[in-house]
Design a protein around this motif. Structure first.
Motif, PDB file in Angstrom:
ATOM      1  N   ALA A 247       0.798  -1.227   0.000  1.00 58.63           N
ATOM      2  CA  ALA A 247       0.000   0.000   0.000  1.00 58.63           C
ATOM      3  C   ALA A 247       0.830   1.275   0.000  1.00 58.63           C
ATOM      4  N   ARG A 248       2.019   1.264   0.606  1.00 55.66           N
ATOM      5  CA  ARG A 248       2.795   2.487   0.750  1.00 55.66           C
ATOM      6  C   ARG A 248       4.045   2.447  -0.128  1.00 55.66           C
ATOM      7  N   PRO A 249       4.537   3.608  -0.564  1.00 57.72           N
ATOM      8  CA  PRO A 249       5.690   3.629  -1.476  1.00 57.72           C
ATOM      9  C   PRO A 249       7.029   3.408  -0.783  1.00 57.72           C
ATOM     10  N   GLN A 250       7.089   3.595   0.555  1.00 53.94           N
ATOM     11  CA  GLN A 250       8.358   3.404   1.255  1.00 53.94           C
ATOM     12  C   GLN A 250       8.804   1.939   1.141  1.00 53.94           C
ATOM     13  N   GLY A 251       9.998   1.730   0.605  1.00 57.72           N
ATOM     14  CA  GLY A 251      10.520   0.382   0.434  1.00 57.72           C
ATOM     15  C   GLY A 251       9.960  -0.374  -0.748  1.00 57.72           C
ATOM     16  N   ALA A 252       9.077   0.247  -1.526  1.00 59.95           N
ATOM     17  CA  ALA A 252       8.402  -0.457  -2.625  1.00 59.95           C
ATOM     18  C   ALA A 252       9.222  -0.506  -3.911  1.00 59.95           C
ATOM     19  N   LEU A 253      10.372   0.178  -3.952  1.00 58.28           N
ATOM     20  CA  LEU A 253      11.248   0.075  -5.120  1.00 58.28           C
ATOM     21  C   LEU A 253      12.049  -1.219  -4.970  1.00 58.28           C
ATOM     22  N   LEU A 254      11.385  -2.325  -5.252  1.00 59.72           N
ATOM     23  CA  LEU A 254      11.885  -3.651  -4.906  1.00 59.72           C
ATOM     24  C   LEU A 254      13.129  -4.020  -5.717  1.00 59.72           C
ATOM     25  N   ASP A 255      14.096  -4.613  -5.019  1.00 61.26           N
ATOM     26  CA  ASP A 255      15.255  -5.176  -5.702  1.00 61.26           C
ATOM     27  C   ASP A 255      14.870  -6.518  -6.314  1.00 61.26           C
ATOM     28  N   VAL A 256      15.491  -6.824  -7.446  1.00 52.57           N
ATOM     29  CA  VAL A 256      15.136  -8.017  -8.199  1.00 52.57           C
ATOM     30  C   VAL A 256      16.106  -9.142  -7.850  1.00 52.57           C
ATOM     31  N   PHE A 257      15.600 -10.174  -7.182  1.00 56.12           N
ATOM     32  CA  PHE A 257      16.391 -11.374  -6.930  1.00 56.12           C
ATOM     33  C   PHE A 257      15.453 -12.557  -6.741  1.00 56.12           C
ATOM     34  N   ASP A 258      15.878 -13.711  -7.237  1.00 53.66           N
ATOM     35  CA  ASP A 258      15.108 -14.947  -7.179  1.00 53.66           C
ATOM     36  C   ASP A 258      13.673 -14.724  -7.647  1.00 53.66           C
ATOM     37  N   VAL A 259      13.558 -14.135  -8.819  1.00 54.97           N
ATOM     38  CA  VAL A 259      12.249 -13.766  -9.346  1.00 54.97           C
ATOM     39  C   VAL A 259      11.864 -14.696 -10.497  1.00 54.97           C
ATOM     40  N   GLU A 260      10.588 -15.034 -10.573  1.00 49.02           N
ATOM     41  CA  GLU A 260      10.057 -15.832 -11.685  1.00 49.02           C
ATOM     42  C   GLU A 260       9.778 -14.944 -12.891  1.00 49.02           C
ATOM     43  N   ARG A 261       9.087 -13.835 -12.644  1.00 50.15           N
ATOM     44  CA  ARG A 261       8.792 -12.879 -13.701  1.00 50.15           C
ATOM     45  C   ARG A 261       8.258 -11.596 -13.067  1.00 50.15           C
ATOM     46  N   ILE A 262       8.221 -10.544 -13.862  1.00 49.03           N
ATOM     47  CA  ILE A 262       7.592  -9.281 -13.487  1.00 49.03           C
ATOM     48  C   ILE A 262       6.641  -8.898 -14.604  1.00 49.03           C
ATOM     49  N   GLU A 263       5.407  -8.564 -14.235  1.00 48.34           N
ATOM     50  CA  GLU A 263       4.403  -8.120 -15.197  1.00 48.34           C
ATOM     51  C   GLU A 263       4.075  -6.658 -14.941  1.00 48.34           C
ATOM     52  N   VAL A 264       3.972  -5.890 -16.007  1.00 49.53           N
ATOM     53  CA  VAL A 264       3.571  -4.489 -15.918  1.00 49.53           C
ATOM     54  C   VAL A 264       2.295  -4.316 -16.725  1.00 49.53           C
ATOM     55  N   LEU A 265       1.189  -4.052 -16.033  1.00 46.67           N
ATOM     56  CA  LEU A 265      -0.116  -3.863 -16.666  1.00 46.67           C
ATOM     57  C   LEU A 265      -0.344  -2.377 -16.855  1.00 46.67           C
ATOM     58  N   ARG A 266      -0.598  -1.964 -18.091  1.00 48.91           N
ATOM     59  CA  ARG A 266      -0.740  -0.552 -18.406  1.00 48.91           C
ATOM     60  C   ARG A 266      -2.220  -0.180 -18.531  1.00 48.91           C
ATOM     61  N   GLY A 267      -2.565   0.979 -17.976  1.00 49.60           N
ATOM     62  CA  GLY A 267      -3.945   1.424 -17.993  1.00 49.60           C
ATOM     63  C   GLY A 267      -4.649   1.036 -16.709  1.00 49.60           C
ATOM     64  N   PRO A 268      -5.810   1.634 -16.432  1.00 51.29           N
ATOM     65  CA  PRO A 268      -6.514   1.376 -15.172  1.00 51.29           C
ATOM     66  C   PRO A 268      -6.888  -0.093 -15.015  1.00 51.29           C
ATOM     67  N   GLN A 269      -6.649  -0.614 -13.805  1.00 51.22           N
ATOM     68  CA  GLN A 269      -6.924  -2.024 -13.503  1.00 51.22           C
ATOM     69  C   GLN A 269      -7.954  -2.122 -12.381  1.00 51.22           C
ATOM     70  N   GLY A 270      -8.937  -1.217 -12.405  1.00 50.03           N
ATOM     71  CA  GLY A 270      -9.886  -1.102 -11.307  1.00 50.03           C
ATOM     72  C   GLY A 270     -10.736  -2.325 -11.071  1.00 50.03           C
ATOM     73  N   THR A 271     -11.016  -3.116 -12.107  1.00 46.68           N
ATOM     74  CA  THR A 271     -11.927  -4.253 -11.942  1.00 46.68           C
ATOM     75  C   THR A 271     -11.284  -5.389 -11.159  1.00 46.68           C
ATOM     76  N   LEU A 272     -10.124  -5.847 -11.589  1.00 44.52           N
ATOM     77  CA  LEU A 272      -9.504  -6.997 -10.942  1.00 44.52           C
ATOM     78  C   LEU A 272      -8.570  -6.624  -9.799  1.00 44.52           C
ATOM     79  N   TYR A 273      -7.956  -5.450  -9.862  1.00 44.80           N
ATOM     80  CA  TYR A 273      -6.953  -5.094  -8.858  1.00 44.80           C
ATOM     81  C   TYR A 273      -7.406  -3.982  -7.925  1.00 44.80           C
ATOM     82  N   GLY A 274      -8.466  -3.279  -8.268  1.00 49.26           N
ATOM     83  CA  GLY A 274      -9.085  -2.379  -7.314  1.00 49.26           C
ATOM     84  C   GLY A 274      -8.449  -1.017  -7.219  1.00 49.26           C
ATOM     85  N   LYS A 275      -8.579  -0.420  -6.027  1.00 54.66           N
ATOM     86  CA  LYS A 275      -8.163   0.958  -5.800  1.00 54.66           C
ATOM     87  C   LYS A 275      -6.665   1.141  -6.038  1.00 54.66           C
ATOM     88  N   ASN A 276      -6.313   2.369  -6.404  1.00 58.91           N
ATOM     89  CA  ASN A 276      -4.925   2.793  -6.535  1.00 58.91           C
ATOM     90  C   ASN A 276      -4.156   2.072  -7.638  1.00 58.91           C
TER      91      ASN A 276
END
Length: 758
Positions: free
Chosen positions: A139-168
């Motif tokens: 919910a908060r931006p502090q610490g949210a600039l996550l470092d990438v390690f032991d990751v399967e994948r990263i997805e970036v969804l563009r445009g409003p995602q209000g239906t499935l992902y909700g607020k913000n």
């Protein structure tokens, strides 16, 4: 043929791609096989076609090329090749994404997608791009600039995602998916050294306990260090350095073929120093003893060195825990329940004037905690209908204290807490009208209470121990927001390799209260600001051409942006008839955002690949109310460059018994961008202020990866090889505090990594 069900054990670890570009690629194989077998390229295997990565953008597993959503996905292999060390490195690789470290911090996130986001990290203000770690919202931006390690994948969804992902998620969402659990013993270790004293260690190990398939675990660690890009020339302390330690631990209990439990823990400690700000213009108050000045302080030559008077403190601790229960009722229905808790604490010193003088010294404490519940059900009967529906509950609190020392004469304390309780219900259902034509309908209903307790008072001196009797704001208020976010999507399979789609959707960002309110002098500042809303209309196509040797994805969108939340430093007159300022926060405007996006991945020969993206953005205010005057024509959107793009060229060669070698060169470009929100011309006072602005610039990166065998990999990487100087953000508080500073992006960096997989 019946479609594959979503794996309830988070099965389906993707095969490492034979070829990865900006949109990534991964081998499709049976879910259990992908989990239980190491996913590696067989030596000598020839790459002749591109393969599409699996994503969960619609909370069900689909391939990237078949989902009618503007989404970019990066596999672990793609992230390594593109030298992505944290989320900010995705900036140029995703169309219309702007993401960077917020002002004086190294791990606080600022993210914008298609011109929509939020740069104010103070509690009470919500982000505009949602960050998710393994499906848990941060919910908060502090610490949210996550470092990438032991990751399967990263997805970036563009445009409003209000239906499935909700607020913000009004701008979009970024999903960080960590490695899944396998039953065989596996893991890796890597060591990286580089200039500026970079020394990173990353490792992970996992598998079935005692060789069991029914109880599996994984633990991953990262110890990341880098010396500063600059130093405090007075104290010798390093600034813009990196000191982060993080770990994740996962445990999976596969109780039956139909039921399993997944437990996850993560923890990160960031003790990096403050990020160095360059003085862009001399501060006139340095020359006025009455206002704490000790003499002129011209701008420094280095864009990273500082002479701050405040101690070098910028510490963040971030922790999370979750449990996920997965149940497959039958071949058609699966159910998931996720319980998660997250919390973070930050202490930071912000020396706005960047000098030893006490002109604008601020010490801030942030803290937050959240508990979330989500119940989700997926249906896929193999026929014409499939979909997901669920219920989501959020219970969080975010607060802190900001101690302001201005000119060593004015001492203010901004403190309080915002309590948020939110509940939502959603559904997203796909109907196959024919073999080629499908309709997707979605809806989300949200009800949210924001309860703000604010107390902003004055003190007599810089010890902040004796109140002066000045009360700027003291209130305890609650407001409820309700939102209905619909979505309709149509997609048509023109040929087996070409799909076209159209989407109409809505997203919103929560309203709230201005924690910096000066309610005594400006009573309206204690009133709530309303939630933002974006109605988006998008058309696009996803194409696999030239016998699957070329992936070409296009999208065009038209967004109507309402009740835009804007944070502006506003001047007011005190009871003593003196001028002062505060951080005002209002729903100042409406806007229209149009854009085009192109993503491409071309296997030109069996050895040579070209990948990248192009983006065009036209973001304009239709209304921007300031002092009852519409100033829309003079104002510009922040973090919304007109043009941006990236080009990556990769050449791979087989070295026989010596393994394989790949070489990459990349170039990214961004046109002129406005980084801060300022009222350019005050229609009442006639005062003018120029925002922090960066002209167009390009960055060059390159990499060389030698894969000796399935176990050993050596990687040489470089970024910003031309050592381009470019601003990401800054402060312009010149009229009130004489502050005009900017924060620059990283300089030229290069590193060598040795990795061992087992």
């Amino acid at each position: 043929m019946k479609r594959k069900q979503l794996s309830m054990a988070i099965h389906g670890a993707l095969a490492v791609s034979l070829l990865v570009g900006a949109v990534g690629s991964a081998a499709a194989q049976d879910e259990q096989d992908a989990q239980d077998a190491p996913a590696v390229k067989q030596e000598g295997q020839k790459t002749t076609t591109l393969e599409s990565v699996k994503v969960t953008a619609r909370k069900r597993e689909e391939t990237l090329q078949e989902v009618p959503v503007a989404v970019t996905a990066f596999t672990a292999d793609a992230l390594d090749k593109l030298n992505v060390e944290d989320l900010s490195d995705l900036d140029a690789q995703v169309p219309n994404l702007t993401i960077y470290a917020a002002r004086g911090s190294s791990s606080t996130l600022t993210a914008y997608i298609r011109g929509v986001g939020q740069s104010d990290p103070l509690w009470g203000v919500d982000p505009g791009v949602g960050i998710y770690m393994d499906d848990v919202y941060i919910a908060r931006p502090q610490g949210a600039l996550l470092d990438v390690f032991d990751v399967e994948r990263i997805e970036v969804l563009r445009g409003p995602q209000g239906t499935l992902y909700g607020k913000n998620t009004i701008g979009g969402a970024i999903k960080y998916v960590s490695k899944g659990l396998r039953s065989d013993f596996n893991g890796y270790g890597s060591v990286t050294v580089g200039n500026y004293g970079q020394r990173d260690i990353k490792a992970a190990v996992g598998g079935g306990f005692g060789g069991s398939e029914y109880l599996r675990g994984r633990i991953s660690v990262a110890d990341l260090h880098r010396d500063g890009f600059g130093e405090n020339v007075i104290t010798g302390a390093q600034v813009s350095d990196k000191k982060i330690r993080a770990y994740r631990a996962n445990l999976g209990a596969y109780v039956t073929d139909k039921f399993d439990l997944q437990f996850a823990l993560d923890h990160a400690v960031d003790t990096s120093g403050v990020r160095g700000a360059k003085m862009l213009a001399p501060n006139p108050f340095n020359s006025i003893p009455l206002y704490g000045g000790t003499g002129p302080k011209p701008p420094m030559a280095s864009r990273y060195d500082v002479r701050n008077g405040m101690p070098n403190v910028n510490d963040t601790t971030l922790s999370g825990a979750s449990v996920t229960a997965n149940f497959r009722m039958n071949e058609d229905w699966t159910f998931k329940y996720v319980l998660a808790k997250r919390e973070s604490d930050t202490e930071t010193n912000i020396d706005f004037d960047t000098t030893q003088d006490k002109i604008a010294d601020v010490k801030a404490f942030y803290s937050d905690e959240q508990v979330t519940h989500e119940v989700q059900s997926n249906y896929d009967g193999g026929g014409r209908m499939r979909g997901v529906f669920g219920v989501y509950k959020f219970d969080g609190e975010a607060g802190g204290q900001v101690l302001n020392n201005f000119f060593n004469l004015s001492f203010g304390d901004t403190q309080g807490t915002v309590y948020t309780k939110s509940i939502a219900a959603y559904a997203d259902w796909t109907f196959d009208v024919s073999e080629r034509f499908s309709v997707d309908l979605g809806m989300r209903w949200t009800s949210e209470d924001k309860h703000a307790v604010v107390k902003n008072i004055g003190y007599t001196d810089g010890t902040f121990t004796k109140p002066s009797g000045v009360v700027a704001a003291a209130f305890d208020k609650t407001i409820n927001f309700k939102n209905l976010s619909p979505k309709i999507s149509l997609d048509y399979q023109v040929t087996p390799d070409i799909m076209v789609y159209g989407v109409a959707s809505r997203g919103f960002k929560s309203g709230g209260y201005n924690i910096r309110a000066q309610a005594t002098a400006v009573p309206r500042s204690a009133d709530p600001f309303q939630d933002e809303q974006v109605d988006s209309y998008e058309v696009g196509t996803k194409m696999g051409l030239l016998d699957q040797r070329l992936f070409l994805n296009l999208s065009a969108f038209h967004n109507k942006y309402k009740d835009i939340q804007l944070s502006i430093f506003t001047e007011y007159t005190t009871a003593q008839n003196t001028k002062a300022f505060f951080g005002d926060f209002t729903n100042a405007g409406e806007g229209t955002v149009d854009g085009l996006e192109v993503e491409y991945q071309w296997l030109a020969t069996d050895n040579f690949t070209i990948t990248g993206n192009l983006a065009w953005l036209d973001a304009k205010f239709d209304t921007y109310m300031f002092k009852n005057v519409n100033i829309a024509k003079q104002q510009e959107f922040t973090n919304a460059p007109d043009f941006s793009g990236a080009l990556n060229a990769e050449y791979r060669m087989d070295l026989g018994s010596a393994g394989s070698l790949s070489a990459r060169v990349g170039y990214s470009y961004q046109s002129r961008v406005v980084a801060t929100t300022e009222v350019v011309y005050d229609p009442v006072t006639k005062a003018t202020v120029q925002p922090i602005t960066q002209d167009g610039y390009g960055l060059i990166g390159a990499g060389l990866i030698w894969k000796y065998n399935d176990a050993w990999t050596v990687s040489l990487q470089g970024s910003n090889l031309a050592d381009e100087e470019y601003l990401t953000t800054g402060y312009n508080l010149y009229s009130a505090l004489g502050v005009h500073t900017g924060f620059y992006g990283p300089p030229r960096q290069y590193s060598l990594t040795v990795k061992y997989d087992f």
